[in-house]
Structure formats: structure tokens, C-alpha cells
Design an enzyme around this catalytic site. Structure first.
Site, PDB file in Angstrom:
ATOM      1  N   ASP A 144       2.033  40.358  68.789  1.00  0.00           N
ATOM      2  CA  ASP A 144       0.757  40.731  69.171  1.00  0.00           C
ATOM      3  C   ASP A 144      -0.511  40.218  69.580  1.00  0.00           C
ATOM      4  O   ASP A 144      -1.408  39.901  68.397  1.00  0.00           O
ATOM      5  CB  ASP A 144       0.567  41.864  67.107  1.00  0.00           C
ATOM      6  CG  ASP A 144      -0.625  43.339  67.602  1.00  0.00           C
ATOM      7  OD1 ASP A 144      -1.504  42.642  68.659  1.00  0.00           O
ATOM      8  OD2 ASP A 144      -1.172  43.686  66.941  1.00  0.00           O
ATOM      9  N   MET A 145      -0.892  40.549  70.989  1.00  0.00           N
ATOM     10  CA  MET A 145      -2.690  39.984  71.613  1.00  0.00           C
ATOM     11  C   MET A 145      -3.314  40.571  72.067  1.00  0.00           C
ATOM     12  O   MET A 145      -2.546  41.422  72.570  1.00  0.00           O
ATOM     13  CB  MET A 145      -1.440  39.242  72.359  1.00  0.00           C
ATOM     14  CG  MET A 145      -0.812  38.174  71.907  1.00  0.00           C
ATOM     15  SD  MET A 145      -1.110  36.926  71.366  1.00  0.00           S
ATOM     16  CE  MET A 145      -2.333  35.994  72.440  1.00  0.00           C
ATOM     17  N   GLU A 146      -3.969  40.704  70.583  1.00  0.00           N
ATOM     18  CA  GLU A 146      -5.493  42.366  70.857  1.00  0.00           C
ATOM     19  C   GLU A 146      -6.755  41.129  70.631  1.00  0.00           C
ATOM     20  O   GLU A 146      -6.990  40.133  70.012  1.00  0.00           O
ATOM     21  CB  GLU A 146      -5.635  42.945  70.528  1.00  0.00           C
ATOM     22  CG  GLU A 146      -4.897  43.024  68.439  1.00  0.00           C
ATOM     23  CD  GLU A 146      -4.620  44.089  68.571  1.00  0.00           C
ATOM     24  OE1 GLU A 146      -5.799  45.556  68.349  1.00  0.00           O
ATOM     25  OE2 GLU A 146      -3.305  44.799  67.945  1.00  0.00           O
ATOM     26  N   TRP A 147      -7.703  41.541  70.767  1.00  0.00           N
ATOM     27  CA  TRP A 147      -9.496  41.019  70.439  1.00  0.00           C
ATOM     28  C   TRP A 147      -8.998  41.309  69.055  1.00  0.00           C
ATOM     29  O   TRP A 147      -9.210  42.520  68.499  1.00  0.00           O
ATOM     30  CB  TRP A 147     -10.348  41.425  71.350  1.00  0.00           C
ATOM     31  CG  TRP A 147     -10.168  41.103  72.326  1.00  0.00           C
ATOM     32  CD1 TRP A 147     -10.700  41.329  73.406  1.00  0.00           C
ATOM     33  CD2 TRP A 147     -10.135  38.828  73.006  1.00  0.00           C
ATOM     34  NE1 TRP A 147     -10.468  39.894  75.179  1.00  0.00           N
ATOM     35  CE2 TRP A 147     -10.125  39.151  74.262  1.00  0.00           C
ATOM     36  CE3 TRP A 147      -9.845  37.872  72.457  1.00  0.00           C
ATOM     37  CZ2 TRP A 147      -9.737  37.761  74.686  1.00  0.00           C
ATOM     38  CZ3 TRP A 147      -9.607  37.040  72.720  1.00  0.00           C
ATOM     39  CH2 TRP A 147      -9.908  36.844  74.101  1.00  0.00           C
ATOM     40  N   TYR A 186       3.069  42.745  72.496  1.00  0.00           N
ATOM     41  CA  TYR A 186       1.709  44.113  72.231  1.00  0.00           C
ATOM     42  C   TYR A 186       0.915  43.559  72.896  1.00  0.00           C
ATOM     43  O   TYR A 186       0.241  42.437  72.791  1.00  0.00           O
ATOM     44  CB  TYR A 186       2.423  44.313  70.446  1.00  0.00           C
ATOM     45  CG  TYR A 186       0.904  45.265  71.037  1.00  0.00           C
ATOM     46  CD1 TYR A 186       1.279  46.773  70.250  1.00  0.00           C
ATOM     47  CD2 TYR A 186       0.014  45.232  70.421  1.00  0.00           C
ATOM     48  CE1 TYR A 186       1.133  47.917  70.395  1.00  0.00           C
ATOM     49  CE2 TYR A 186      -1.457  46.002  69.782  1.00  0.00           C
ATOM     50  CZ  TYR A 186      -0.601  47.677  69.384  1.00  0.00           C
ATOM     51  OH  TYR A 186      -1.769  48.152  69.896  1.00  0.00           O
TER      52      TYR A 186
END
Length: 263
Positions: A144-147, A186
């Protein structure tokens, strides 16, 4: 790696139990059931609508405090991505219960890791591996890659795109070697654009876009799963839950499961 799993090996009949226990309807893992979902805040997507895809599921974490997995399965929850870990030392308190319940109910299940930019990817990969058991039939692990705007230590740490991609590759390599499955990525529209992930090839994507279709939000990007709502309502699940669609037909879902589920 040669992936020769047959569909029959995956369609293991299990008890669709209430919340992972008790008696219920026997439903084979991988058998696609039409979604019987509602949405508290539906979006009229232009051109590309979730309803065109027959295979749907959810993602779950500690926020879903009560899930009757058997009932959810009978209402069309065909798969579930379950939050396992964050960073290098956080285990989602709902993971073990959700993992067990989904498995007992015949829901195809996978685990995901929420990435932190203040911890080395090797440490995070080992933490994920430590907490997520290698389970026959499990879906590929998810990065899961998001800020992260909420972490007291990592909220303002936003490396350059080249650094982000390097750290992703390091995590992905370790996790793939352990589980024997190439992970899924993601991401969100902003993170995808700012980190130039259109050029990050070789992986399947699970894309979040709840206001626009994937075609609009991620021009030219292929996808395997689409998170299209954060306000889903499903009998058997208390409160709202994220809704997701698989990118193909029921036959394509069966073929994908045969190729990508763990041996």
C-alpha cells in the site's frame, strides 16, 4: 516460477460460517457470487462503471469491528484484502480475526502492508513476513503506497520519486521471494502521479479512485482491482466498508485465481 495450479485445486469447499464459526452454507473458495451491495454515497461514474464487472470484494482493517464473514460471503464478498501491518512495528489489531474469519467463510483473502517512509524497506518487509502466514490459496501480498498525513513521525517525510521507487523495489523483492508470489501495488491518484508510477512496470495494480473511473484518474494504466467506494453497505458488516471490483469476467477471475493464488 511455474504457476500451474488448476482451478479445481483452488475450489476447496469450506464452511461459510458466521464470523468464522458455527454452521452455514458451503461455498467453494473462488466461486464468484454476484454482489448484493448498497452504497451510502453512490457515484455516477462516467463510461466505466463498477457494475460492469461481476466479481466484487472488500478490504478490511481494525475499523471494521464486526464482520459476519459467512453472511458477507453469501452477499457477494468474493475476496478481501486485509490490513496486516504498518511500518516496521505495527500489527493491525483486527488482522488475525479477519484473516481467520475470511478463511473459514470461503472468501479469497490477501494481506496488505501500509508503507512508512521513516523505516527501511527491509525492516518493513521482515515485519510483514513475520505477521502474515504463508497460506495455501492466499491472494498475492499487497504493498500500500500512499502519503501518510497522520503519522506523528512520518507525515512530512516525502522522498523524491526515484527514492520512492527504489524503496518499493527493495520491499517487493523480499516479499516476493518469501511468498513465491509477485505482490500487487495499491496506490492513490496523487501518489501515483507524484512518484511517476506510470513507469513502474512489471506489477499488477489495485487502484483507488472513488470519484472518477480508473480510465480518467490513471490514463493508460492497467489495473487488476479497483477500489471504487469507501461507503459500501453489506449485510453482515457493521458500518461502511470499502468496495472493490476485479477487472474481468467470472472466467477471467477463475483463471487469475488459478495462476496467482498461493500454492
Amino acid at each position: 516460477m511455474k504457476l500451474r495450479t488448476t482451478l479445481s485445486a483452488l475450489l476447496i469447499t469450506v464452511l461459510a460460517a458466521c464470523g468464522g464459526g458455527g454452521k452455514g452454507t458451503a461455498i467453494p473458495v473462488g466461486e464468484a457470487i454476484a454482489p448484493n451491495f448498497r452504497d451510502a454515497d453512490p457515484v455516477n461514474f462516467k463510461g466505466q462503471k463498477p457494475s460492469r464487472y461481476p466479481v466484487h470484494g472488500i478490504d478490511a482493517a481494525r475499523f471494521q469491528k464486526s464482520i459476519n464473514w459467512g453472511q458477507a460471503r453469501r452477499n457477494g464478498v468474493n475476496f478481501a484484502f486485509i490490513k496486516a501491518t504498518e511500518g516496521g512495528d505495527l500489527l493491525d489489531p483486527g488482522f488475525k480475526s479477519h484473516w481467520r474469519g475470511a478463511g473459514h467463510a470461503g472468501v479469497a483473502r490477501g494481506a496488505y502492508h501500509f508503507y512508512y517512509f521513516c523505516t527501511a524497506p527491509e525492516v518493513q518487509a521482515r515485519w510483514f513476513i513475520r505477521n502474515v502466514p504463508k497460506t495455501k490459496g492466499m491472494l498475492p501480498p499487497v504493498l500500500d503506497m500512499e502519503w501518510n498525513p497522520f503519522s506523528p513521525t512520518c507525515a512530512h517525510r516525502r522522498p523524491e520519486a526515484s527514492v520512492v521507487q527504489d524503496e518499493m523495489r527493495r520491499w517487493l523483492k523480499i516479499v516476493e521471494a518469501h511468498y513465491g508470489q509477485r505482490p500487487i501495488i495499491y496506490t492513490t491518484p496523487r501518489f501515483y502521479k507524484e512518484n511517476k508510477l506510470s513507469g513502474f512496470r512489471g506489477y499488477e495494480y489495485w487502484l483507488r479512485t472513488t470519484a472518477k473511473s480508473p480510465r480518467e484518474a490513471y490514463p493508460g494504466q492497467g489495473w487488476r482491482f479497483w477500489q471504487y467506494s469507501a461507503t459500501g453497505l453489506i449485510d453482515g458488516i457493521q458500518g461502511e466498508v470499502d468496495l472493490n471490483a476485479f477487472s474481468g469476467s467470472k472466467a477471467e477471475w477463475n483463471a487469475w485465481m488459478a495462476a496467482r493464488a498461493a500454492q
